[in-house]
Write a protein that holds these residues in place. Structure first.
Motif, mmCIF file in Angstrom:
data_model
loop_
_atom_site.group_PDB
_atom_site.id
_atom_site.type_symbol
_atom_site.label_atom_id
_atom_site.label_comp_id
_atom_site.label_asym_id
_atom_site.label_seq_id
_atom_site.Cartn_x
_atom_site.Cartn_y
_atom_site.Cartn_z
ATOM 1 N N UNK A 145 2.872 -16.531 13.846
ATOM 2 C CA UNK A 145 1.990 -15.816 14.756
ATOM 3 C C UNK A 145 2.799 -14.775 15.517
ATOM 4 N N UNK A 146 2.633 -13.525 15.096
ATOM 5 C CA UNK A 146 3.316 -12.400 15.716
ATOM 6 C C UNK A 146 2.318 -11.255 15.831
ATOM 7 N N UNK A 147 2.713 -10.183 16.464
ATOM 8 C CA UNK A 147 1.816 -9.051 16.646
ATOM 9 C C UNK A 147 1.814 -8.087 15.480
ATOM 10 N N UNK A 148 2.850 -8.109 14.632
ATOM 11 C CA UNK A 148 2.916 -7.156 13.528
ATOM 12 C C UNK A 148 3.102 -7.879 12.205
ATOM 13 N N UNK A 149 2.701 -7.231 11.126
ATOM 14 C CA UNK A 149 2.913 -7.712 9.767
ATOM 15 C C UNK A 149 3.835 -6.702 9.103
ATOM 16 N N UNK A 150 4.976 -7.155 8.582
ATOM 17 C CA UNK A 150 5.956 -6.265 7.995
ATOM 18 C C UNK A 150 5.468 -5.729 6.646
ATOM 19 N N UNK A 151 5.330 -4.424 6.543
ATOM 20 C CA UNK A 151 5.016 -3.746 5.292
ATOM 21 C C UNK A 151 5.851 -2.483 5.238
ATOM 22 N N UNK A 152 5.945 -1.888 4.062
ATOM 23 C CA UNK A 152 6.732 -0.673 3.918
ATOM 24 C C UNK A 152 5.986 0.506 4.500
ATOM 25 N N UNK A 153 6.736 1.478 4.998
ATOM 26 C CA UNK A 153 6.116 2.661 5.557
ATOM 27 C C UNK A 153 5.533 3.514 4.439
ATOM 28 N N UNK A 154 4.381 4.083 4.692
ATOM 29 C CA UNK A 154 3.707 4.931 3.724
ATOM 30 C C UNK A 154 4.219 6.361 3.848
ATOM 31 N N UNK A 155 4.296 7.055 2.722
ATOM 32 C CA UNK A 155 4.710 8.459 2.753
ATOM 33 C C UNK A 155 3.522 9.379 2.973
ATOM 34 N N UNK B 119 -0.624 2.534 7.399
ATOM 35 C CA UNK B 119 -1.068 1.401 6.608
ATOM 36 C C UNK B 119 -2.565 1.224 6.825
ATOM 37 N N UNK B 120 -3.276 1.089 5.752
ATOM 38 C CA UNK B 120 -4.721 0.905 5.844
ATOM 39 C C UNK B 120 -5.003 -0.599 5.830
ATOM 40 N N UNK B 121 -5.651 -1.095 6.880
ATOM 41 C CA UNK B 121 -5.953 -2.518 6.981
ATOM 42 C C UNK B 121 -7.466 -2.689 7.118
ATOM 43 N N UNK B 122 -8.058 -3.467 6.213
ATOM 44 C CA UNK B 122 -9.492 -3.755 6.266
ATOM 45 C C UNK B 122 -9.666 -5.262 6.335
ATOM 46 N N UNK B 123 -10.784 -5.709 6.840
ATOM 47 C CA UNK B 123 -11.022 -7.153 6.909
ATOM 48 C C UNK B 123 -12.263 -7.513 6.112
ATOM 49 N N UNK C 117 -7.417 -10.130 5.496
ATOM 50 C CA UNK C 117 -7.063 -8.735 5.708
ATOM 51 C C UNK C 117 -6.615 -8.166 4.377
ATOM 52 N N UNK C 118 -7.093 -6.956 4.056
ATOM 53 C CA UNK C 118 -6.611 -6.220 2.895
ATOM 54 C C UNK C 118 -5.659 -5.173 3.455
ATOM 55 N N UNK C 119 -4.366 -5.327 3.192
ATOM 56 C CA UNK C 119 -3.340 -4.436 3.731
ATOM 57 C C UNK C 119 -2.867 -3.526 2.611
ATOM 58 N N UNK C 120 -3.087 -2.229 2.785
ATOM 59 C CA UNK C 120 -2.714 -1.231 1.787
ATOM 60 C C UNK C 120 -1.325 -0.708 2.143
ATOM 61 N N UNK C 121 -0.301 -1.226 1.487
ATOM 62 C CA UNK C 121 1.085 -0.857 1.710
ATOM 63 C C UNK C 121 1.430 0.350 0.833
ATOM 64 N N UNK C 122 2.643 0.863 0.924
ATOM 65 C CA UNK C 122 3.000 2.023 0.119
ATOM 66 C C UNK C 122 3.162 1.673 -1.360
ATOM 67 N N UNK D 12 2.358 -1.878 -2.618
ATOM 68 C CA UNK D 12 1.531 -3.032 -2.977
ATOM 69 C C UNK D 12 0.290 -3.099 -2.098
ATOM 70 N N UNK D 13 -0.676 -3.875 -2.565
ATOM 71 C CA UNK D 13 -1.852 -4.212 -1.770
ATOM 72 C C UNK D 13 -1.761 -5.710 -1.517
ATOM 73 N N UNK D 14 -1.771 -6.093 -0.242
ATOM 74 C CA UNK D 14 -1.595 -7.485 0.135
ATOM 75 C C UNK D 14 -2.918 -8.055 0.628
ATOM 76 N N UNK D 15 -3.262 -9.262 0.172
ATOM 77 C CA UNK D 15 -4.426 -9.974 0.675
ATOM 78 C C UNK D 15 -3.905 -11.102 1.567
ATOM 79 N N UNK D 16 -4.148 -10.969 2.866
ATOM 80 C CA UNK D 16 -3.615 -11.894 3.868
ATOM 81 C C UNK D 16 -4.722 -12.806 4.362
#
Length: 105
Positions: free
Chosen positions: A9-19, A31-35, A45-50, A52-56
């Motif tokens: 439980x933290x305030x941020x989720x580590x993902x790569x920076x997008x160009x 980073x595009x984050x949808x729920x 959460x659907x996290x659109x990284x540079x 990968x796409x992560x399903x959290x």
């Protein structure tokens, strides 16, 4: 994130920076984050990284699935569909085709 893929439980989720966006953009830094909700009504959460796409899974506090954005000439995008499902758009630049599929979370 620990070795099992669980996020503490933290305030941020580590993902790569997008160009695509400036790195100091005020809204989630490129980073595009949808729920959406899963079939068991767990929030996701659907996290659109540079790269990968992560399903959290918010209830389990872990990344349940990692989808690579690009495989060769094929580019993938993930969008929320109806409850418990996601829509995957697969674009092939070599064949100039687009495929849509609906998958369960």
């Amino acid at each position: 994130m620990d070795k099992d893929g669980k996020i503490r439980t933290v305030n941020t989720i580590e993902v790569q920076k997008s160009t695509a966006f400036h790195p100091v953009a005020p809204l989630n830094s490129g980073k595009k984050i949808t729920s959406t909700r899963g079939s068991s009504s767990d929030p996701f959460f659907i996290i659109d990284d540079s790269k990968n796409i992560l399903l959290f899974n918010v209830s389990k506090n872990r990344i349940s699935r990692t989808i690579p954005k690009k495989e060769g000439k094929t580019t993938l995008e993930v969008f929320p569909a109806k409850e418990g499902f996601i829509m995957i758009v697969e674009r092939d630049t070599k064949e100039k085709s687009t495929k849509l599929s609906i998958e369960s979370l």
